[in-house]
Write a protein that holds these residues in place. Structure first.
Motif, PDB file in Angstrom:
ATOM      1  N   ILE A   9       0.859  -1.184   0.000  1.00 42.98           N
ATOM      2  CA  ILE A   9       0.000   0.000   0.000  1.00 42.98           C
ATOM      3  C   ILE A   9       0.896   1.234   0.000  1.00 42.98           C
ATOM      4  O   ILE A   9       1.627   1.485   0.946  1.00 42.98           O
ATOM      5  N   THR A  10       0.815   1.982  -1.065  1.00 44.66           N
ATOM      6  CA  THR A  10       1.677   3.152  -1.214  1.00 44.66           C
ATOM      7  C   THR A  10       1.026   4.397  -0.612  1.00 44.66           C
ATOM      8  O   THR A  10      -0.185   4.423  -0.340  1.00 44.66           O
ATOM      9  N   ASP A  11       1.840   5.434  -0.438  1.00 41.62           N
ATOM     10  CA  ASP A  11       1.322   6.712   0.053  1.00 41.62           C
ATOM     11  C   ASP A  11       0.277   7.277  -0.913  1.00 41.62           C
ATOM     12  O   ASP A  11      -0.706   7.877  -0.489  1.00 41.62           O
ATOM     13  N   GLU A  12       0.490   7.061  -2.207  1.00 40.77           N
ATOM     14  CA  GLU A  12      -0.461   7.541  -3.211  1.00 40.77           C
ATOM     15  C   GLU A  12      -1.813   6.858  -3.045  1.00 40.77           C
ATOM     16  O   GLU A  12      -2.861   7.482  -3.195  1.00 40.77           O
ATOM     17  N   MET A  13      -1.799   5.560  -2.736  1.00 40.94           N
ATOM     18  CA  MET A  13      -3.048   4.826  -2.508  1.00 40.94           C
ATOM     19  C   MET A  13      -3.781   5.372  -1.280  1.00 40.94           C
ATOM     20  O   MET A  13      -4.997   5.554  -1.313  1.00 40.94           O
ATOM     21  N   ILE A  14      -3.030   5.644  -0.247  1.00 36.12           N
ATOM     22  CA  ILE A  14      -3.625   6.182   0.983  1.00 36.12           C
ATOM     23  C   ILE A  14      -4.211   7.566   0.728  1.00 36.12           C
ATOM     24  O   ILE A  14      -5.329   7.875   1.159  1.00 36.12           O
ATOM     25  N   MET A  17      -7.412   7.245  -1.249  1.00 40.93           N
ATOM     26  CA  MET A  17      -8.496   6.775  -0.391  1.00 40.93           C
ATOM     27  C   MET A  17      -9.021   7.917   0.479  1.00 40.93           C
ATOM     28  O   MET A  17     -10.238   8.111   0.609  1.00 40.93           O
ATOM     29  N   ASP A  18      -8.127   8.706   1.041  1.00 38.34           N
ATOM     30  CA  ASP A  18      -8.538   9.849   1.859  1.00 38.34           C
ATOM     31  C   ASP A  18      -9.314  10.870   1.029  1.00 38.34           C
ATOM     32  O   ASP A  18     -10.328  11.415   1.485  1.00 38.34           O
ATOM     33  N   ALA A  19      -8.858  11.126  -0.187  1.00 38.73           N
ATOM     34  CA  ALA A  19      -9.548  12.074  -1.067  1.00 38.73           C
ATOM     35  C   ALA A  19     -10.953  11.565  -1.400  1.00 38.73           C
ATOM     36  O   ALA A  19     -11.916  12.340  -1.403  1.00 38.73           O
ATOM     37  N   ALA A  20     -11.080  10.278  -1.655  1.00 42.11           N
ATOM     38  CA  ALA A  20     -12.391   9.706  -1.963  1.00 42.11           C
ATOM     39  C   ALA A  20     -13.331   9.822  -0.760  1.00 42.11           C
ATOM     40  O   ALA A  20     -14.516  10.131  -0.922  1.00 42.11           O
TER      41      ALA A  20
END
Length: 88
Positions: A9-14, A17-20
């Motif tokens: 799980i990359t920082d970009e994925m996190i 997810m937070d943006a969504a």
């Protein structure tokens, strides 16, 4: 499909997810404001003094909160609560 490992799980994925989550909450807040606005229409004339101002303040607070969710940066998320519109 294999299980995720801690490094998968990359920082970009996190961040995505937070943006969504913020966008979903923003949509829900704006729907709430629209429902309040629709319910309040036609009631202003017969309402007690101050009721209209209270509804307008609430709508402004909801819209301000929703806008803060997508401003970006650390202050644009849940940490931005309590700033902006004041009842005084």
């Amino acid at each position: 499909m294999s299980a995720l490992r801690p490094g998968d799980i990359t920082d970009e994925m996190i961040q995505a997810m937070d943006a969504a989550k913020r966008q979903g909450l923003q949509k829900d807040l704006r729907a709430l404001a629209a429902n309040i606005r629709a319910d309040a229409e036609g009631r202003y004339d017969s309402a007690e003094p101050g009721w209209r101002a209270g509804v307008e303040w609430t709508l402004l607070w909801i819209e301000n909160t929703a806008a803060q969710l997508t401003e970006g940066g650390p202050g644009g998320g849940a940490g931005g609560r309590g700033q902006g519109v004041s009842p005084e």
